[in-house]
Design a protein around this motif. Sequence first.
Motif, PDB file in Angstrom:
ATOM      1  N   MET A   1      47.748  13.563  30.821  1.00 24.51           N
ATOM      2  CA  MET A   1      46.987  12.667  31.674  1.00 24.51           C
ATOM      3  C   MET A   1      46.226  11.618  30.865  1.00 24.51           C
TER       4      MET A   1
ATOM      5  N   GLN B   1      45.069   8.766  28.535  1.00 18.26           N
ATOM      6  CA  GLN B   1      45.724   7.549  28.056  1.00 18.26           C
ATOM      7  C   GLN B   1      46.032   7.616  26.563  1.00 18.26           C
TER       8      GLN B   1
ATOM      9  N   GLU C   1      49.415   8.855  24.381  1.00  9.67           N
ATOM     10  CA  GLU C   1      50.517   8.049  23.866  1.00  9.67           C
ATOM     11  C   GLU C   1      50.463   7.899  22.352  1.00  9.67           C
TER      12      GLU C   1
ATOM     13  N   LYS D   1      51.643  11.042  20.685  1.00 14.16           N
ATOM     14  CA  LYS D   1      53.100  11.198  20.742  1.00 14.16           C
ATOM     15  C   LYS D   1      53.769  10.257  19.753  1.00 14.16           C
ATOM     16  N   LEU D   2      53.168   9.092  19.600  1.00 14.23           N
ATOM     17  CA  LEU D   2      53.702   8.148  18.631  1.00 14.23           C
ATOM     18  C   LEU D   2      53.645   8.735  17.220  1.00 14.23           C
TER      19      LEU D   2
END
Lengths: 206, 206, 206, 206
Positions: free
Chosen positions: D114, D116, D119, D122-123
């Motif tokens: 959830m 923000q 990301e 994950k990068l």
Amino acid sequence: MSKKGKGERTRERILEAAAEEFASRGFYETKTIDILSKVGLTQPALYKHFPNKQSIYCELVDGLHVKFRRLIETARLGIGLTDDDVSAGAKEAVIHVFNLLFENPNVTRIAFFMDQNAENLKLELVKLIQKNIQSEQEMGYIRSDISAEIAAVCLVGMIERLTLEFLLPGKKSPESLADDVFGIFAPAMINKGSEPNPIDIIKHLE
Amino acid sequence: MSKKGKGERTRERILEAAAEEFASRGFYETKTIDILSKVGLTQPALYKHFPNKQSIYCELVDGLHVKFRRLIETARLGIGLTDDDVSAGAKEAVIHVFNLLFENPNVTRIAFFMDQNAENLKLELVKLIQKNIQSEQEMGYIRSDISAEIAAVCLVGMIERLTLEFLLPGKKSPESLADDVFGIFAPAMINKGSEPNPIDIIKHLE
Amino acid sequence: MSKKGKGERTRERILEAAAEEFASRGFYETKTIDILSKVGLTQPALYKHFPNKQSIYCELVDGLHVKFRRLIETARLGIGLTDDDVSAGAKEAVIHVFNLLFENPNVTRIAFFMDQNAENLKLELVKLIQKNIQSEQEMGYIRSDISAEIAAVCLVGMIERLTLEFLLPGKKSPESLADDVFGIFAPAMINKGSEPNPIDIIKHLE
Amino acid sequence: MSKKGKGERTRERILEAAAEEFASRGFYETKTIDILSKVGLTQPALYKHFPNKQSIYCELVDGLHVKFRRLIETARLGIGLTDDDVSAGAKEAVIHVFNLLFENPNVTRIAFFMDQNAENLKLELVKLIQKNIQSEQEMGYIRSDISAEIAAVCLVGMIERLTLEFLLPGKKSPESLADDVFGIFAPAMINKGSEPNPIDIIKHLE
DNA sequence: TATGAATGAGGTTTCATTCAT
DNA sequence: GATGAATGAAACCTCATTCAT
């Protein structure tokens, strides 16, 4: 048709109501809802015009503080007059002070008597008066055996209390109070029995 | 050895810390926890000694107010002395006032300058002084062309501001300040240029 | 000349601005006023076109969801083709998905990545793919030692992340991404070292 | 007797309840009172332990983010092993990831799906995997005709969706999911028909 | 006597939303 | 079709204050 939009007038009504409330209950005991119910509005209306309760208070206080400082500044620039002008000018200045304090009694109560920062303002006034007194002492017009600072502090004290007891309740006018102040302060400062300092006289004749 | 139990001592430490906090931040900005952390206690301890925050404040304020009223009462009873006593007594009274205000500066700030009720106190002081002035005016010792009320109000104003600027910060002693006040107030009241009231002169010569 | 009235255009500008805001700040951090100031309107205008904020959001989300479901439905109906068509059709379908997601990146962010309901959508996509895989497994075209469900889930996972990292930022085209996906997914599914199921081979030769 | 004070336990119960609520309703739809009623407390209790609602959220999210980054860091340092270790190590790393994500499913939902900022996380994972893949490509162990970046992104996509659909609902274990992932990813990467690059072999023998 | 932990109560503030023009 | 001005509702947060130990 009116120059001011409705919003602007609302804003002013809020300010006015806030001044009344702050003046009578103080900042903390004044709830935003007290102000609003006085104006006949609800909470969000207030926050359309002001970011928060504190800012209303500040706007009121700062308004007077700015005017007051401007008055002091003007008086400072007016220093250095001839004989009669000196004492006449002093009384005139005090009238200006009373006038300003009388302009909006609620705001005066808040900004000049309740607000912590008022002390600084009064200190500035003291400084100004002190300087004037010193000038006159050097010229021999008034007693030199009194500390100019003490005298200035006393003068401000008189102004303060007269404001609270006579000016704000509307019992006396600015002019009349200025007379009262100088009725006491001037005689106290006068170089009575003693001969004026000869050197000062010479200075004065130049 | 100490008469006072530990509880009593704690109570006093709370009062003292509260006085400091109230004096510097005001009632509303002083949080109970501010007071307590200063004393090294936690909240419930406070409520063992006081019913609530307000009561601490009141105890501080009332303490000074009672003393102050007692002082005024004493002064009132001392009215009606012979000439020298009059002015000497007046100065003595002012010294007493300054002494009281200097006893606990924090409490003075709270009870004499921040508390709304202080106005009443000052009004009582004004009344007392006004009466004294009137007596002396009737006796012709001092100028009669000045309103006794105005004069009294001015005197209190001087006392107030001198207290704030010199007494509480410890810059001047009560005696010295009393001198200062009378250095200004006495000359202002003196029956100078005008012919003295003959009756007064007689009185004065006695 | 324009078919659309001004109102209709305004409505669309609001939708567009809302999509941008929702996509970058999320639903809750997007204030109606943010949307409106972007379009150069005031609040009541919004409520002329939409019953409330939520409905703008829904219209955006539902739009994509409907298109997406329609795409899935179309794909479902297209099942059961001959061999080449199968894999070619699969890639074609993925291209369609990427195309749809690329149509309006802001809306995709909202409806496919931020909205809670997106999970259901993805589940439907998984189900469709899973069925296709199962068919092919039964036909022996691809490995049967892998759970069709797991494979489908993985494929969707790849599509998702590739969309976020390459499609939406405009770094890669839908076609190119479909190639990428199948460059990994197809080899993984191929019936390599193990002897192919004879029956499957026969089927395949047909 | 218990090591942890009651306060500390309360704090943890709040965190736990908050995680549940945030995970199911999201940050904005979770009202502080929802969290509190779950724990059986009232509002002030929350603010004894956290400065505000946001900080609870952050503590949950940051907790996982820190652990996640630590995991990535550990994996990065573990790079450069021999043959079997490489793929074994890769799977091991993925198991660690799944284990971490499974530790507290609610927090994972919040911090990994959830939030923000997820990301970025994950990068970073993508970058790590990409590097590993590149190393192996250089050594000729795996296909070089696939972009390492694309492959890494896909792998992360698989992990994500498998986590959502199987790990968090408790349908599959971390180990089993790691098997699933590599059941698809490893075959896809394998250098099937082609001879290994001779140069790579030499490199490897050194 | 003092405390850790909790609460009741209420204020400020912030929205989405609407009315009258 | 659009606006200036206003509102209803509710959330967060902060106190003083108390309970059980």
